[in-house]
Scaffold this motif. Sequence first.
Motif, mmCIF file in Angstrom:
data_model
loop_
_atom_site.group_PDB
_atom_site.id
_atom_site.type_symbol
_atom_site.label_atom_id
_atom_site.label_comp_id
_atom_site.label_asym_id
_atom_site.label_seq_id
_atom_site.Cartn_x
_atom_site.Cartn_y
_atom_site.Cartn_z
ATOM 1 N N MET A 170 0.856 -1.186 0.000
ATOM 2 C CA MET A 170 0.000 0.000 0.000
ATOM 3 C C MET A 170 0.891 1.235 0.000
ATOM 4 O O MET A 170 1.875 1.280 0.718
ATOM 5 C CB MET A 170 -0.903 0.005 1.237
ATOM 6 C CG MET A 170 -1.992 -1.026 1.168
ATOM 7 S SD MET A 170 -3.495 -0.814 2.151
ATOM 8 C CE MET A 170 -3.136 0.280 3.433
ATOM 9 N N TYR A 227 -6.398 -5.381 0.174
ATOM 10 C CA TYR A 227 -5.401 -5.571 1.231
ATOM 11 C C TYR A 227 -6.074 -5.978 2.545
ATOM 12 O O TYR A 227 -5.624 -6.918 3.216
ATOM 13 C CB TYR A 227 -4.586 -4.295 1.422
ATOM 14 C CG TYR A 227 -3.658 -4.368 2.596
ATOM 15 C CD1 TYR A 227 -2.413 -4.976 2.484
ATOM 16 C CD2 TYR A 227 -4.029 -3.855 3.839
ATOM 17 C CE1 TYR A 227 -1.557 -5.061 3.570
ATOM 18 C CE2 TYR A 227 -3.184 -3.938 4.926
ATOM 19 C CZ TYR A 227 -1.951 -4.541 4.791
ATOM 20 O OH TYR A 227 -1.118 -4.638 5.885
ATOM 21 N N ASN A 268 -5.948 -9.712 4.640
ATOM 22 C CA ASN A 268 -5.452 -9.760 6.022
ATOM 23 C C ASN A 268 -6.569 -9.948 7.037
ATOM 24 O O ASN A 268 -6.379 -9.688 8.229
ATOM 25 C CB ASN A 268 -4.643 -8.491 6.303
ATOM 26 C CG ASN A 268 -3.328 -8.516 5.549
ATOM 27 O OD1 ASN A 268 -2.387 -9.174 5.959
ATOM 28 N ND2 ASN A 268 -3.285 -7.839 4.415
#
Length: 70
Positions: A1, A45, A49
Amino acid sequence: MNIRYLEILKFLINSRTHISVEDLANKFGVSNRMIRYDIDVINKYLRENNITEIRSEERRVGKECSFMCR
């Protein structure tokens, strides 16, 4: 990121209300489309996660869209 993604995420986390795409675009100096793309990347993302994704809420009138973390 990248740094902008992190800044957008931080801004949304600290916000107490929905933030429009247009407001985010103005704040970060990019187009509305770029904000939508950034949110997609951020959500990918977060999903990878196992973190709750940024929610979007589309309003049918004028096709306005806003985002919120919670």
